[in-house]
Design a protein around this motif. Structure first.
Motif: not given
Ligand code: HEM
Ligand code: SF4
Ligand code: SF4
Ligand code: SF4
Lengths: 259, 547
Positions: B417-418, B420-421
């Motif tokens: 998620m990191r 992706k963000n």
């Protein structure tokens, strides 16, 4: 026989037995939630262990002894060839042995009821009364068994008091509804006291935690380990039946919205 | 295969802040009565720590749960039925109040009644059991946040072997986590199996484990039989009580009090379909380390058409099957496999599962002198012995590989998620490395991190329509049915004493039951015989804790 004797040996025992029976029915129907020995093991463990184990195992055998002495007629023993002397020898030794065990137990139980603060604070009056009464009944019983012999020895009486010829037939006569109060008149005082105290106990029994005696959970031996209950037992049973036969069970419709 | 539905819970331990809100709200609702002061149906204990009641996890001492006999058959650790009956006068394995703690209040009266004086008046602690003054020496959370842990925490039964050494010598470096616990509502509940009176039961429909307060006779074998010590003895009523999974709320589709009020929003409630025919077999798995897989294998995939077919056959309503398909529990426990049962080695097949916390590992990685890159915790997970071994003793019967895999998935989710963000694109290789699809990682992130209320709690309404309508009867004369003893109905205009309201209700219910096919109008036909009447009033109706 005067009215007083009639009261002691007919009216009072019947009163007590009626209260015993009706009281239990009443309690069973209206107070399932209160039906428990109400353990105090969480509060105190060591004295309770000794007290409860000694008392219960003792009283179990004492109870068997009472069945042997009161319910089984003396003729049965004689027919079986058990001599009166042999019977009394057994009754004396076994009776005293288990009596003392039960006594030690109930003594301990009474002591912890009174002396251990958090047990005492959480004891209802009825528990104090029945625990105390049990102590007195057992004491008087032992006193009758052992005490009578000592007493008899001093006055040259027959050493063995044959209660199977008076107390026992009187007790049984209560259940034939032909009470023979006269049988009890000549019985020594210590036996009379023991019997009367026991009937006081029976009258209090259904209103105390002693009702737990009738809940020996023998059903446990037959029951499966994991119990299921359904909110719709009939449907569950129908399903179970169908399952066994391998049939399809029609099903309930979807849930409606219930507020 | 016999499909049954079970309400299950998952708690995500990383999010628990140890605030005890759950414990307090549960207490305020369920156990704020005399005799239950010491009972915390929900408690939150600090781990490592001795827990509540003290050392409850030490089954050599308490004999809770199941074990296998020499022939490999399942048996209660405290011994068989006969053994229990012979010991019925005194339960040798029962905890004392000190093992929980003696509940207390304060003598506030000395404050309110204090006259003018030179000294500050003090309210002394007094026992809620005896009313005597009490020297406080232990309480419900005495070792909260490792307080006093140097003396107590090393007795934690999960600290053994090599762990014991390191914890003793490096106490200041030890990790810490919170473990909120409620009754596990086990598939193979040893409390139910231990009850000589048959007063404890699992509800057929949703698996909630309850104590019938009227049938309970206070033998207390459930208390010692539960390895999690989640049945309690009410010393005021002389009966056993336990977490009810807030069944009145569950029945109306609401989460339990402890979940609803959870500050960390870390609890998940949903249905699991399982194969009731295979429960015994799974619980009898010889190797403790295989128990986790065995229990997972009992759970059924709710989207498998064959399972759906069988579930309908076994009487699971359609909307329940649908709820099972949307259940947050199934993906957490099975699909992504990140939730684990507490102490599977007790063989009760518990149904409250835990997502193990990554924080003890992060604590080590981020701790002083650490060289590790916080973004890259995989090597740390592989190398760190202490927290992983500890978590394994707690959640996987000592199998560290299981814990490592779960922790890696959790770490991968963060990394993914990191990435992706920051870069705008998912790092598929991170997902790959833990054997998950990017889609699954994102779903898991959504459920664990965003954790929407509707996704955390998927609770179908109970099917009480017939029973609910019957409630219309309440207040009318309950005993005045055909052949019943009552005659309290007012005389009807036609002169009969028949309770017309009741018969109208009965007809309506029977008609409804007819429309539903073979479903009988249960609670009305019941009253044909005494046995039916009793089975409705004494057994058929679920009884909760409390009065
Ligand atoms: C055979 C079936 C019986 C069973 C299963 C049974 C079981 C128990 C249990 C579990 C307790 C609670 C002990 C505790 O933890 O505090 C108890 C207490 C007690 N029982 Fe029984 N019992 C039985 C028969 C009897 C009989 C026949 C009597 C008397 C005639 C009796 C008199 C008592 C008394 C007085 C207590 C209270 C002890 C106290 O003061 O703490 N029980 N029993
Ligand atoms: S956790 Fe709950 S269901 Fe499981 S054995 Fe204990 S009391 Fe019973
Ligand atoms: S489910 Fe309800 S009864 Fe059980 S611990 Fe949570 S709040 Fe308490
Ligand atoms: S309310 Fe939630 S966050 Fe707080 S202690 Fe309970 S489980 Fe943990």
């Amino acid at each position: 026989m005067n009215l007083w004797d009639q009261f002691l040996w007919v009216i009072f025992p019947y009163l007590s037995l009626v209260i015993f029976v009706l009281g239990h029915i009443y309690r069973y129907v209206y107070d399932q939630y209160g039906w428990t020995p109400k353990s105090s093991q969480m509060f105190e463990r060591r004295m309770l262990m000794w007290g409860v184990l000694l008392f219960h195992w003792g009283i179990l055998f004492v109870f068997i002894g009472h069945v042997m002495g009161l319910l089984v007629p003396i003729e049965v023993y004689r027919a079986m060839g058990v001599s009166d002397h042999a019977y009394h020898l057994l009754a004396l030794w076994a009776g005293t042995f288990f009596g003392v065990i039960a006594l030690a137990g109930i003594l301990l139980l009474n002591m912890r009821r009174w002396f251990i603060s958090r047990v005492r604070t959480n004891t209802e009056t009825m528990r104090f009364i029945t625990d105390g009464l049990l102590l007195v009944v057992i004491l008087s019983g032992l006193f009758a068994t052992v005490g009578y012999r000592i007493y008899a020895a001093q006055y040259d009486l027959p050493a063995e008091f044959e209660y199977r010829e008076n107390i026992a037939p009187w007790f049984r006569s209560l259940f034939y509804f032909a009470p023979q109060a006269e049988l009890m008149l000549e019985v020594p005082l210590m036996f009379q006291v023991h019997v009367l105290l026991a009937f006081v106990l029976f009258a209090l029994w259904p209103f105390s935690s002693l009702v737990h005696v009738f809940s020996i959970p023998l059903g446990y031996l037959r029951r499966g380990y994991i119990q299921y209950r359904s909110s719709n037992p009939q449907a569950a049973r129908a399903r179970e039946r169908a399952r066994r036969k391998g049939q399809q069970v029609p099903r309930p419709e979807r849930s409606r919205n219930v507020e | 295969m016999q499909v049954k539905a079970q309400i299950a819970m998952v708690m995500n331990l990383d999010k628990c802040i140890g605030c005890h809100t759950c414990s307090v709200t549960c207490k305020n609702v369920w156990t704020n009565r005399q005799g239950t002061e010491y009972q915390w149906w929900n408690n939150v204990e600090t781990k490592p720590g001795v827990g509540y009641p003290k050392l409850y996890e030490d089954q050599e001492r308490w004999k809770g749960g199941w074990t296998l006999d020499r022939k490999g058959r399942l048996k209660l650790k405290a011994g068989g039925k006969l053994r229990k009956l012979l010991n019925i006068f005194f339960n040798p394995d029962l905890p004392e109040i000190e093992d929980y703690y003696e509940p207390w209040t304060y003598d506030y009266e000395t404050l309110t009644k204090a006259g003018p004086s030179d000294d500050q008046p003090v309210a002394r602690p007094i026992s809620q059991i005896s009313g005597d003054p009490l020297d406080l020496a232990w309480g419900p959370n005495w070792d909260d946040d490792l307080a006093g842990g140097t003396t107590t925490a090393r007795f934690d039964p999960n600290i053994r072997g090599e762990l014991e050494e390191s914890v003793r010598f490096e106490y200041e470096k030890v990790f810490m986590m919170y473990l909120p616990r409620i009754c596990e509502h086990c598939l193979n509940p040893s409390c139910v199996a231990s009850c000589p009176s048959g007063a404890m039961y699992k509800r057929e429909e949703d698996g909630i484990v309850l104590v019938d307060q009227e049938q309970c006779r206070g033998w207390r074998y459930c208390v010692s039989g539960c390895p999690y010590k989640k049945v309690y003895f009410n010393w005021e009523t002389g009966k056993a009580e336990k977490c009810t999974l807030c069944y009145p709320r569950i029945e109306s589709g609401q989460p339990t009090i402890c979940s609803e009020t959870c500050v960390g929003r870390l609890r998940y409630i949903g249905l699991i379909l399982y194969d009731a025919d295979r429960v015994q077999e799974a619980a009898s798995t010889p190797d403790e380390k295989d128990l986790l897989d065995a229990q997972r294998s009992v759970f059924l995939d709710p989207s498998d058409p064959e399972v759906v077919e069988q579930a309908r056959y076994d009487g699971v309503p359609d909307d329940w099957i649908e709820a099972a398909q949307r259940s947050p529990i199934y993906p957490l426990a099975i699909e992504w496999g990140v939730a684990l049962p507490l102490h599977p080695e007790y063989r009760t097949l518990p149904m409250v599962w835990y997502v193990p916390p990554l924080s003890p590992v992060m604590g080590f990685v981020e701790g002083e002198g650490s060289e590790a890159d916080p973004d890259d915790v995989f090597p740390a997970i592989d190398e760190l012995r202490i927290p992983v071994q500890y978590l394994a003793n707690l959640l996987s019967a000592g199998d560290e590989e299981v814990i490592r895999n779960v922790l890696k998935r959790l770490a991968a989710m963060r990394g993914y998620m990191r990435e992706k963000n920051l870069s705008g694109a998912g790092a598929d290789e991170i997902a790959d490395s833990v054997g998950m699809s990017p889609r699954a990682v994102e779903d898991m992130y959504r459920l664990l991190a965003i954790a929407k209320y509707e996704e955390r709690y998927v609770i179908p309404l109970a099917h009480k329509e017939l029973a609910a309508e019957l409630e219309g009867q309440q207040g009318s004369c309950g005993l005045d049915f055909a052949g019943g003893p009552g005659s309290c109905a007012p005389a009807e205009p036609n002169g009969s004493r028949r309770n017309e309201a009741f018969y109208a209700m009965k007809e309506k219910l029977e008609q409804r039951a007819g429309e539903l096919g073979s479903v009988p109008a249960p609670n009305v036909q019941f009253f044909k015989s005494k046995a039916d009447f009793e089975s409705f009033h004494l057994k058929g109706r679920p009884q909760g804790g409390g009065a």
